[in-house]
Design an enzyme around this catalytic site. Sequence first.
Site, PDB file in Angstrom:
ATOM      1  N   HIS A 192     -39.783  -9.383 -51.668  1.00 33.71           N
ATOM      2  CA  HIS A 192     -38.851  -9.205 -50.559  1.00 33.71           C
ATOM      3  C   HIS A 192     -38.540 -10.685 -50.510  1.00 33.71           C
ATOM      4  O   HIS A 192     -39.774 -10.684 -50.139  1.00 33.71           O
ATOM      5  CB  HIS A 192     -38.431  -8.429 -49.580  1.00 33.71           C
ATOM      6  CG  HIS A 192     -37.584  -8.169 -48.248  1.00 33.71           C
ATOM      7  ND1 HIS A 192     -36.827  -8.797 -47.776  1.00 33.71           N
ATOM      8  CD2 HIS A 192     -35.829  -7.211 -49.075  1.00 33.71           C
ATOM      9  CE1 HIS A 192     -35.560  -8.265 -46.862  1.00 33.71           C
ATOM     10  NE2 HIS A 192     -35.292  -7.616 -48.537  1.00 33.71           N
ATOM     11  N   ASP A 231     -46.547  -5.668 -46.817  1.00 37.79           N
ATOM     12  CA  ASP A 231     -44.975  -5.338 -47.093  1.00 37.79           C
ATOM     13  C   ASP A 231     -45.281  -3.558 -47.310  1.00 37.79           C
ATOM     14  O   ASP A 231     -44.515  -4.054 -48.291  1.00 37.79           O
ATOM     15  CB  ASP A 231     -44.060  -6.451 -47.784  1.00 37.79           C
ATOM     16  CG  ASP A 231     -43.076  -5.529 -46.945  1.00 37.79           C
ATOM     17  OD1 ASP A 231     -42.911  -4.699 -46.290  1.00 37.79           O
ATOM     18  OD2 ASP A 231     -41.901  -6.745 -47.697  1.00 37.79           O
ATOM     19  N   GLN A 260     -41.147  -0.480 -48.166  1.00 37.77           N
ATOM     20  CA  GLN A 260     -40.322   0.716 -48.815  1.00 37.77           C
ATOM     21  C   GLN A 260     -41.802   1.010 -49.109  1.00 37.77           C
ATOM     22  O   GLN A 260     -41.396   2.703 -49.198  1.00 37.77           O
ATOM     23  CB  GLN A 260     -40.051  -0.225 -50.460  1.00 37.77           C
ATOM     24  CG  GLN A 260     -39.222  -1.423 -50.804  1.00 37.77           C
ATOM     25  CD  GLN A 260     -37.897  -0.513 -50.349  1.00 37.77           C
ATOM     26  OE1 GLN A 260     -37.272   0.911 -50.272  1.00 37.77           O
ATOM     27  NE2 GLN A 260     -36.773  -1.580 -49.250  1.00 37.77           N
ATOM     28  N   LYS A 309     -36.546   2.892 -42.551  1.00 34.51           N
ATOM     29  CA  LYS A 309     -36.333   3.021 -44.131  1.00 34.51           C
ATOM     30  C   LYS A 309     -36.935   4.334 -43.515  1.00 34.51           C
ATOM     31  O   LYS A 309     -37.546   4.657 -44.990  1.00 34.51           O
ATOM     32  CB  LYS A 309     -37.184   1.809 -44.709  1.00 34.51           C
ATOM     33  CG  LYS A 309     -36.026   1.059 -44.390  1.00 34.51           C
ATOM     34  CD  LYS A 309     -36.244  -0.303 -46.212  1.00 34.51           C
ATOM     35  CE  LYS A 309     -36.301  -1.838 -45.852  1.00 34.51           C
ATOM     36  NZ  LYS A 309     -34.454  -1.820 -46.521  1.00 34.51           N
ATOM     37  N   CYS A 343     -32.055  -9.502 -52.198  1.00 34.14           N
ATOM     38  CA  CYS A 343     -33.717 -10.210 -51.298  1.00 34.14           C
ATOM     39  C   CYS A 343     -34.627 -11.024 -52.104  1.00 34.14           C
ATOM     40  O   CYS A 343     -34.949 -10.152 -51.821  1.00 34.14           O
ATOM     41  CB  CYS A 343     -33.502  -9.452 -49.800  1.00 34.14           C
ATOM     42  SG  CYS A 343     -31.646  -9.953 -48.630  1.00 34.14           S
TER      43      CYS A 343
END
Lengths: 146, 410
Positions: B127, B204, B207, B230, B368
């Site tokens: 991202h 990261d 997700q 999220k 993104c």
Amino acid sequence: MNDAFPDHPFGTRISRDELTGRLAHATGWEAKNRLLVQLGRDLPDWPADARTDDRLVSGCESRVWLAISRQGSTFALSADSDSRIIKGLLALVLTAFHGRSANEIATFDLEHWIGELGLLRFLSASRGNGLRAIVLKIREIASIQQ
Amino acid sequence: MDSQCPAPFPAGFADTVRSQFPLLQQNPDLVYLDSAASSQKPQYVLDTEQAFYTSSYANVHRGSYALASAATEAFENARTAVAAFLNVASDEIVFTRGTTEAINLVAHSWGSTLRPGDEILVSTLEHHANIVPWQLLAQRSGAVIRPIPLDQAGQIDLAAFHSLLGPRTRLLAITQAANATGTRPPLAAMIAAAHAAGALVLVDGAQGVAHGKPDLAALGADFYAFSGHKLFGPTGIGVLFGRRDLLAHMPPWQGGGEMIASVSFAGSSFAAPPQRFEAGTPPIAQAVGLAAALRWLGTLDADALAAHEAFLHSRLEHGLQQLRGVRILAGNTPRAPITALHFDKAHAFDVAQLLDARQIAVRVGQHCAQPLLAHFGISSSLRISLAAYNTPDDVDRCLAALDETLDILA
């Protein structure tokens, strides 16, 4: 408009009143979107070599190309997109502005008309599409070339 | 649906989960397939945040009265809950606005030690939030970004990755699951290789975190970032995990209250981590809401949740394979329950518009992740993402609408 851009019916053979009537008959979001797809089909694609970067309008979800040229006291507009629905919206924009004077382009309240057609969602603050960016660009060019 | 599809497991799971989400209850015809952008919130999270504001709310850390103590305790208990969720220590948890701010924190603070010529490996799956902070750091420091390419399938090219590792490699920035395709890179192998080369690893988790509890002690990441919104939690709250010994030597990146030990015009000294990195009033109620989301997640059977997501994802992709002119991006890589589509004869924007007319919410665009879409040679895709509250009916309605939509646009 030079030969690079195919002839289109919007603003000449197809009028604002006609489109207002057709959109009014399309009740519901799906029907309106289907009609936009149909209008998009009626707006001829540009030849590939006319889709140049300097004609791209930034700020749009799909790619939109725009060409404006002064013809006497009015402006000729042509536009294209890789999205059918955006092409349908471009057909509305062309109907409002093609063949009009700089003064008419500056004063016609397109946002109000889009609202009357029940398509206000396309003018929302979302980054989703750049109808506002397109209209701003047309008004800017028309005022400069006046 | 053909017979190859696995049976839903366990029966009724989604209905039980779904009944706890007021937005979905109030919009029974909505098919929400954009949870990778943000998940909906269970009633329990909303109630907990509301109760905190109505019973225990005050600013944290500096009050001498009972209410402030109660607020501080709730806030710090949230930190403890996040630490337990990630299997790390509380003082290794920094609250941020979200994943983006967590990564920017590392880029500014840890990144201030970088020298010209130091190298940061950034994967093509990332991202923009895990690309641009490193580019800005490279501009400030003279460090160099080395992009890790993908193979034909859309997975990390491991051979290329190994060849990029070297004595100047300082950091590997890698996602747990790509937001634009769902692809899960081989994290364990990459982290081990990066560590062997003497580099640190930032993962990261924006997700990945929503689809299985991350065990950071086992994973071995040096930094891990995720967002509450999220993960069924509030917006405006995120988490940076940083290894204690790393945080201890990192300078502050934002100045203000809360992060100092003492201040004078001759100079200031700074608080110990994690407060050193939390200048100003933190997102207090949001942290309490995030802790509630973690408690709520803890009430779900983790195996049942994983089986449910796998079942829906498989049902979706079986169905998509029956449609003509539809390509699943990185379809042969291991993925989180995310499916990114490219259409041979339709623009993703048009498809999404027509799905929206049927109350099916999907995301369209570049997500993104422009380098990742460029890898596939496309400028736009349509992303379907699944969560615990999605049902087989959601999947079937989406498939039927896609079929009709592609007919309209053909």
